[in-house]
Design an enzyme around this catalytic site. Structure first.
Site, PDB file in Angstrom:
ATOM      1  N   CYS A  81       5.735  -0.043   7.378  1.00 35.61           N
ATOM      2  CA  CYS A  81       5.381   1.088   6.526  1.00 35.61           C
ATOM      3  C   CYS A  81       6.607   1.477   5.708  1.00 35.61           C
ATOM      4  O   CYS A  81       7.718   1.511   6.236  1.00 35.61           O
ATOM      5  CB  CYS A  81       4.944   2.265   7.403  1.00 35.61           C
ATOM      6  SG  CYS A  81       4.519   3.746   6.470  1.00 35.61           S
ATOM      7  N   HIS A 128      -2.668   7.631   6.711  1.00 32.31           N
ATOM      8  CA  HIS A 128      -1.643   8.499   6.104  1.00 32.31           C
ATOM      9  C   HIS A 128      -2.248   9.815   5.609  1.00 32.31           C
ATOM     10  O   HIS A 128      -1.619  10.862   5.684  1.00 32.31           O
ATOM     11  CB  HIS A 128      -0.983   7.809   4.908  1.00 32.31           C
ATOM     12  CG  HIS A 128       0.179   6.922   5.263  1.00 32.31           C
ATOM     13  ND1 HIS A 128       1.321   7.396   5.866  1.00 32.31           N
ATOM     14  CD2 HIS A 128       0.387   5.586   5.080  1.00 32.31           C
ATOM     15  CE1 HIS A 128       2.179   6.396   6.047  1.00 32.31           C
ATOM     16  NE2 HIS A 128       1.632   5.278   5.573  1.00 32.31           N
ATOM     17  N   GLN A 135       3.031  10.035   1.061  1.00 34.35           N
ATOM     18  CA  GLN A 135       4.323   9.355   1.218  1.00 34.35           C
ATOM     19  C   GLN A 135       5.293   9.693   0.089  1.00 34.35           C
ATOM     20  O   GLN A 135       6.498   9.490   0.221  1.00 34.35           O
ATOM     21  CB  GLN A 135       4.125   7.828   1.266  1.00 34.35           C
ATOM     22  CG  GLN A 135       3.450   7.359   2.547  1.00 34.35           C
ATOM     23  CD  GLN A 135       3.337   5.856   2.566  1.00 34.35           C
ATOM     24  OE1 GLN A 135       2.414   5.280   2.005  1.00 34.35           O
ATOM     25  NE2 GLN A 135       4.308   5.202   3.185  1.00 34.35           N
ATOM     26  N   GLY A 149       0.835  -1.192   0.000  1.00 37.45           N
ATOM     27  CA  GLY A 149       0.000   0.000   0.000  1.00 37.45           C
ATOM     28  C   GLY A 149       0.869   1.241   0.000  1.00 37.45           C
ATOM     29  O   GLY A 149       2.011   1.207   0.460  1.00 37.45           O
ATOM     30  N   GLU A 183      -3.502   3.050   5.182  1.00 37.15           N
ATOM     31  CA  GLU A 183      -3.291   4.046   4.131  1.00 37.15           C
ATOM     32  C   GLU A 183      -4.174   5.283   4.336  1.00 37.15           C
ATOM     33  O   GLU A 183      -3.741   6.410   4.095  1.00 37.15           O
ATOM     34  CB  GLU A 183      -3.537   3.448   2.735  1.00 37.15           C
ATOM     35  CG  GLU A 183      -2.641   2.267   2.375  1.00 37.15           C
ATOM     36  CD  GLU A 183      -1.167   2.497   2.644  1.00 37.15           C
ATOM     37  OE1 GLU A 183      -0.690   3.632   2.528  1.00 37.15           O
ATOM     38  OE2 GLU A 183      -0.490   1.512   3.009  1.00 37.15           O
TER      39      GLU A 183
HETATM   40 NI    NI Z   1       2.469   3.341   5.593  1.00 40.01          NI
END
Ligand code: NI
Length: 170
Positions: A95, A141, A51, A46, A138
């Site tokens: 992650c 995030h 990110q 993911g 996700e």
């Molecule tokens: Ni992550």
């Protein structure tokens, strides 16, 4: 198609709230393809847009590819919202923005997520177990939340100190 650099913690951008997308256009589809390339390249299941430094509400998931080493089938969800959740599952999470660290996190075992797909159409997705974990991770995030925000404050502060030191040494 491009592999983008992935931000690693601690990074201010990973703590920010991402903005909703009003319409999925070609530029965002390009970003989605790049996100998928980046995710597969990093052998992740993911990836969320923040990110890669883009503060927009877009996630990419594919929980099957890494496990089975088979066909790539990335699922993109724009403006994802959890409309239903049930049960409880404890999963040892990792992650791509927190390299080489894993910790158990308890989340809902079943979620229903609504959003838009890459063609700007309404999408509803049901996720169980690992898929449920991945979707929640996700979506976190997009709200500036990392999985380490679910662990104890002591563990988190020790880890962040270590990560900060590693960054300074680089
Ligand atoms: Ni992550």
């Amino acid at each position: 198609m491009a592999v983008l650099p992935i931000l690693t913690a601690p990074d201010r951008r990973l703590k920010q709230i991402s903005q909703p997308v009003s319409k999925v256009d070609d530029a965002l589809r390009q970003l989605m393809d790049d996100m998928a390339d980046t995710m597969y390249h990093a052998i992740g299941i993911g990836l969320a847009a923040p990110q890669v430094g883009i503060l927009r509400r877009i996630i990419c998931v594919d929980v099957h590819h890494a496990q089975e080493g088979n066909e790539k089938k990335p699922v993109f969800i724009v403006n994802p919202v959890i409309v239903h959740s049930a049960g409880e599952i404890c999963w040892k999470e990792g992650c791509l923005s927190i390299p080489e660290y894993h910790s158990e996190v308890t989340r809902a075992a079943h979620v229903v997520v609504k959003g838009l797909d890459r063609n700007n159409q309404v999408l509803e997705l049901v996720g169980d177990d690992l898929m449920a974990v991945c979707l929640q991770h996700e979506i976190d995030h997009l709200n500036g939340k990392l999985f380490i925000d679910h662990i104890s404050m002591l563990k988190r502060s020790i880890l962040l100190k270590k990560l900060k030191k590693q960054k300074e040494e680089q």
